[in-house]
Design a protein around this motif. Structure first.
Motif, PDB file in Angstrom:
ATOM      1  N   GLY A   4       0.830  -1.381  -0.193  1.00 15.98           N
ATOM      2  CA  GLY A   4       0.164  -0.108   0.065  1.00 15.98           C
ATOM      3  C   GLY A   4       0.795   1.332  -0.109  1.00 15.98           C
ATOM      4  O   GLY A   4       2.025   1.203   0.009  1.00 15.98           O
ATOM      5  N   ASP A   5       0.149   2.381  -0.068  1.00 16.06           N
ATOM      6  CA  ASP A   5       0.570   3.846   0.194  1.00 16.06           C
ATOM      7  C   ASP A   5       1.912   3.927  -1.055  1.00 16.06           C
ATOM      8  O   ASP A   5       2.948   4.220  -0.740  1.00 16.06           O
ATOM      9  CB  ASP A   5       1.187   4.022   1.580  1.00 16.06           C
ATOM     10  CG  ASP A   5       0.146   4.841   2.156  1.00 16.06           C
ATOM     11  OD1 ASP A   5      -1.100   4.677   1.993  1.00 16.06           O
ATOM     12  OD2 ASP A   5       0.514   5.379   3.329  1.00 16.06           O
TER      13      ASP A   5
ATOM     14  N   GLU B  24       8.965  -0.427   4.163  1.00 11.39           N
ATOM     15  CA  GLU B  24       9.169   0.584   3.206  1.00 11.39           C
ATOM     16  C   GLU B  24      10.323   0.420   2.388  1.00 11.39           C
ATOM     17  O   GLU B  24      11.432   0.613   2.685  1.00 11.39           O
ATOM     18  CB  GLU B  24       9.029   2.087   4.059  1.00 11.39           C
ATOM     19  CG  GLU B  24       8.145   2.351   4.843  1.00 11.39           C
ATOM     20  CD  GLU B  24       7.921   3.709   5.333  1.00 11.39           C
ATOM     21  OE1 GLU B  24       8.406   4.421   4.811  1.00 11.39           O
ATOM     22  OE2 GLU B  24       7.184   3.826   6.304  1.00 11.39           O
TER      23      GLU B  24
ATOM     24  N   VAL C 213      -4.744   1.828  -0.852  1.00 12.07           N
ATOM     25  CA  VAL C 213      -4.746   3.308  -0.226  1.00 12.07           C
ATOM     26  C   VAL C 213      -5.882   3.274   0.712  1.00 12.07           C
ATOM     27  O   VAL C 213      -6.861   3.205   0.296  1.00 12.07           O
ATOM     28  CB  VAL C 213      -4.571   4.292  -1.210  1.00 12.07           C
ATOM     29  CG1 VAL C 213      -4.786   5.824  -0.477  1.00 12.07           C
ATOM     30  CG2 VAL C 213      -3.565   4.556  -1.923  1.00 12.07           C
TER      31      VAL C 213
ATOM     32  N   LEU D 218       0.539   0.771   6.086  1.00 15.52           N
ATOM     33  CA  LEU D 218       0.855   2.366   6.192  1.00 15.52           C
ATOM     34  C   LEU D 218       2.184   2.573   6.446  1.00 15.52           C
ATOM     35  O   LEU D 218       2.911   1.784   6.858  1.00 15.52           O
ATOM     36  CB  LEU D 218      -0.057   2.840   7.095  1.00 15.52           C
ATOM     37  CG  LEU D 218      -1.653   2.782   6.990  1.00 15.52           C
ATOM     38  CD1 LEU D 218      -2.495   2.836   8.119  1.00 15.52           C
ATOM     39  CD2 LEU D 218      -2.254   3.673   5.962  1.00 15.52           C
ATOM     40  N   ARG D 219       2.509   3.840   5.918  1.00 17.70           N
ATOM     41  CA  ARG D 219       4.054   4.437   6.022  1.00 17.70           C
ATOM     42  C   ARG D 219       4.232   4.625   7.765  1.00 17.70           C
ATOM     43  O   ARG D 219       3.180   4.968   8.310  1.00 17.70           O
ATOM     44  CB  ARG D 219       4.201   5.678   5.392  1.00 17.70           C
ATOM     45  CG  ARG D 219       4.407   5.031   3.864  1.00 17.70           C
ATOM     46  CD  ARG D 219       4.775   6.081   2.896  1.00 17.70           C
ATOM     47  NE  ARG D 219       4.835   5.603   1.431  1.00 17.70           N
ATOM     48  CZ  ARG D 219       5.669   4.966   0.998  1.00 17.70           C
ATOM     49  NH1 ARG D 219       6.888   4.858   1.496  1.00 17.70           N
ATOM     50  NH2 ARG D 219       5.576   4.540  -0.301  1.00 17.70           N
TER      51      ARG D 219
ATOM     52  N   SER E 197       2.425   7.689   9.369  1.00 14.54           N
ATOM     53  CA  SER E 197       1.174   7.290   9.866  1.00 14.54           C
ATOM     54  C   SER E 197       1.150   6.794  11.382  1.00 14.54           C
ATOM     55  O   SER E 197      -0.089   6.565  11.766  1.00 14.54           O
ATOM     56  CB  SER E 197       0.259   6.728   9.181  1.00 14.54           C
ATOM     57  OG  SER E 197      -0.122   7.610   7.634  1.00 14.54           O
TER      58      SER E 197
ATOM     59  N   ARG F 149      -3.711  12.303   3.357  1.00 17.20           N
ATOM     60  CA  ARG F 149      -2.545  12.313   2.579  1.00 17.20           C
ATOM     61  C   ARG F 149      -2.970  12.393   1.131  1.00 17.20           C
ATOM     62  O   ARG F 149      -4.146  12.330   0.725  1.00 17.20           O
ATOM     63  CB  ARG F 149      -1.668  11.490   2.827  1.00 17.20           C
ATOM     64  CG  ARG F 149      -2.024   9.841   2.647  1.00 17.20           C
ATOM     65  CD  ARG F 149      -1.466   8.830   3.588  1.00 17.20           C
ATOM     66  NE  ARG F 149      -2.093   7.533   3.393  1.00 17.20           N
ATOM     67  CZ  ARG F 149      -3.106   7.115   3.588  1.00 17.20           C
ATOM     68  NH1 ARG F 149      -4.192   7.723   4.170  1.00 17.20           N
ATOM     69  NH2 ARG F 149      -3.409   5.660   3.135  1.00 17.20           N
TER      70      ARG F 149
ATOM     71  N   PHE G 113      -1.965  11.429  -3.260  1.00 17.70           N
ATOM     72  CA  PHE G 113      -1.165  10.608  -4.128  1.00 17.70           C
ATOM     73  C   PHE G 113      -1.476  11.224  -5.490  1.00 17.70           C
ATOM     74  O   PHE G 113      -2.716  11.617  -5.841  1.00 17.70           O
ATOM     75  CB  PHE G 113      -1.629   9.196  -3.944  1.00 17.70           C
ATOM     76  CG  PHE G 113      -1.598   8.546  -2.641  1.00 17.70           C
ATOM     77  CD1 PHE G 113      -0.333   7.824  -2.330  1.00 17.70           C
ATOM     78  CD2 PHE G 113      -2.494   8.547  -1.601  1.00 17.70           C
ATOM     79  CE1 PHE G 113       0.065   7.306  -1.366  1.00 17.70           C
ATOM     80  CE2 PHE G 113      -2.184   8.057  -0.460  1.00 17.70           C
ATOM     81  CZ  PHE G 113      -0.990   7.287  -0.029  1.00 17.70           C
TER      82      PHE G 113
END
Length: 527
Positions: free
Chosen positions: A53-54, A117, A239, A288-289, A292, A303, A305
């Motif tokens: 995701g993200d 990540e 997302v 999620l990053r 967050s 956020r 994108f």
């Protein structure tokens, strides 16, 4: 190892599982990351699936969560310290061309979840990924990076979804979208439901209404164990934003849902403790990053994108910062508080962020992903005008500021994506809903639920109200499903996909209706 408690005693099976892992490793350290090579699991620890995701142009988040007993205490059967997990990313599904690899710990403090990540990836490209821990390997997932903001992109295929109630039916809509070869999945909230068991449900929640961190972790585990949800996550990057049921129905900031007269009162401090637990579990269980990562009862989730020059997505949080619903939080006649200029769904800071981002956007299509219905709708549920106070109808001034901004023509092709209401809708967003002849300034597309119910007795009356709401072009409250969109520089086409029977595992999927928005022309037309 998870400490046994009176509420969650450690079973003999879980004890033996943990002992087998430790004994099998010989070198396992419970105070530092254990070398995954030396772990030997008695069962598959990837039972909760994988996800990504993200996505960005050079990066994506990879997620998994280790579990040997999804409905038991978190970490049952696992060592009590960090566990080493390795991951790899490849150009091909057979992993002959591995381009990135690394390791990330799964810790009890984070519910044994992994958030990797990954950076250094090429833009606008499909990748495959998997995890390893000891003698176990996860399923393979498919993900992709976004194009760079300056890239000229000709097509985007996505799904937007919401409201997956485990008890009300099966997740056939997730199974269907997993087969669509999508570039992106947007989840608009109500990923889980907090309620206790429903005796009339197709299947049952495990345990009573969730309140503690352990409760929320176990509920996410129950949902993640669903094979159709796992397939959807493995098929494309997601997302996500939340709505209310990730914490509690209809909560507003630090204000909980109204309690019945026979229920014990709950203090604001106790509710914020619950909200902190819910936010941590949400972070732990979705891709999620680190940006967050919640801090107590606060979590930064809104956020933006960019998908090349084609589309921008501003993802909103309409729960954490909102003022209390006016006139109660249900369907009611408008009271004076509906017009309060200080009432807000987003909070002032997020509202500024949204308007400034829309003004600066160079994208052809500007989507706003959010939770509750933005268009006005006069519900035929009583005398006079009846509005849904939990939606934008309860926050007239805030909606007016946003639609007034769109009316100035500074936003290219605004499209609002909505969930929450367990039904599918298409609305023309009007400069003034009380004047049907006023300008259409944008389009709202509302997806039906994955499985949550729209009460059957309200379908016909709601449809009967369309004549009093001429800006509403389409409504389907009878069927569950999802929305699938194909976006090009010239058109945005949305197919409203429906499941034949949410209570059947093998239900068929079909398209109930398709609507097209043309570049430069606000409002949708039937395809």
């Amino acid at each position: 190892m998870t400490r046994p408690t009176a509420a969650h005693p450690l079973s003999r099976r879980a004890f033996l599982q943990a002992a087998a892992i430790v004994t099998g490793s010989g070198l396992l350290s419970l105070s530092s990351c254990a070398p995954a090579l030396h772990l030997r699991y008695p069962e598959n620890p990837f039972t909760l699936g994988i996800a990504s995701g993200d996505p960005l142009a050079d990066s994506v988040v990879l997620w998994t969560r280790l579990s040997l007993d999804p409905l038991g205490p978190t970490g049952a059967g696992l060592p009590g310290g960090p566990i080493d997990v390795t991951w790899e990313v490849a150009h091909d599904e057979a992993f002959r061309q591995v381009v990135q690899q690394g390791r990330s710990p799964a810790t009890p403090e984070r519910g044994y979840a992994v958030h990797a990540e990954v950076y250094g990836l090429e833009p606008h490209r499909v990748y495959y990924y998997r995890f390893h821990s000891g003698n176990a390997t996860s399923p393979v997932g498919r993900t992709r990076t976004l194009p760079r903001a300056q890239d000229n992109v000709q097509e985007l295929n996505l799904a937007f979804v919401s409201c997956s109630d485990y008890q009300n039916g099966y997740f056939g809509a997730y199974r269907a979208l997993a087969q669509d070869e999508l570039d992106l999945v947007v989840h608009l909230g109500d990923y889980i439901y907090e309620y206790g068991p429903n005796p009339e449900g197709v299947r049952q929640h495990s345990g009573p209404e969730i309140v503690t961190l352990e409760d929320y972790r176990r509920r996410y585990a129950q949902y993640h164990a669903d094979p159709d949800l796992q397939a959807a996550h493995a098929s494309a990057p997601w997302v996500v934003v939340w709505d209310d049921h990730e914490v509690e129905n209809n909560y507003a900031a630090a204000i909980m849902e109204a309690r019945a007269s026979d229920e014990a009162p709950v203090s604001e401090a106790d509710f914020l403790t619950r909200r902190a637990a819910a936010y941590q579990a949400y972070y732990e269980n979705l891709p999620l990053r680190r940006s967050s990562l919640p801090k107590g009862a606060d979590m930064g989730l809104y956020r933006r994108f960019s998908y090349g020059q084609l589309a921008s997505f501003s993802m909103l949080d309409t729960r954490q910062y909102r003022t209390d619903q006016p006139c109660g939080d249900g369907f009611a006649p408008a009271c004076a508080a509906v017009m309060d200029p200080n009432a807000t769904l987003t909070g002032p800071q997020q509202e500024r962020w949204l308007l400034e981002g829309l003004q600066a956007s160079q994208a052809r299509w500007n989507a706003i992903g959010q939770q509750v219905m933005m268009a006005r709708y006069d519900w035929p549920f009583g005398e006079g005008v009846i509005l849904n106070m939990d939606g934008w109808d309860g926050y007239h001034a805030a909606r007016g500021r946003l639609l007034g901004f769109m009316a100035q023509g500074q936003v290219s092709n605004p499209v609002v994506l909505t969930g929450d209401i367990h039904s599918a809708w298409v609305h023309d967003l009007k400069a003034d809903f009380l004047r049907p002849e006023s300008a259409t300034v944008g389009t709202e597309l509302v997806t039906t639920s994955i499985s949550a119910d729209f009460p059957a007795q309200f379908v016909a009356p709601t449809a009967g109200g369309l004549k009093d709401n001429p800006h509403t072009r389409y409504f389907n409250g009878a069927q569950r499903g999802y929305a699938r969109a194909r976006i090009t520089p010239d058109t945005w086409q949305t197919d409203f996909r429906v499941i034949s029977d949410v209570k059947a595992r093998d239900a068929a999927v079909s398209t109930d209706a398709s609507w097209v928005i043309e570049h430069g022309r606000a409002g949708a037309q039937r395809a």
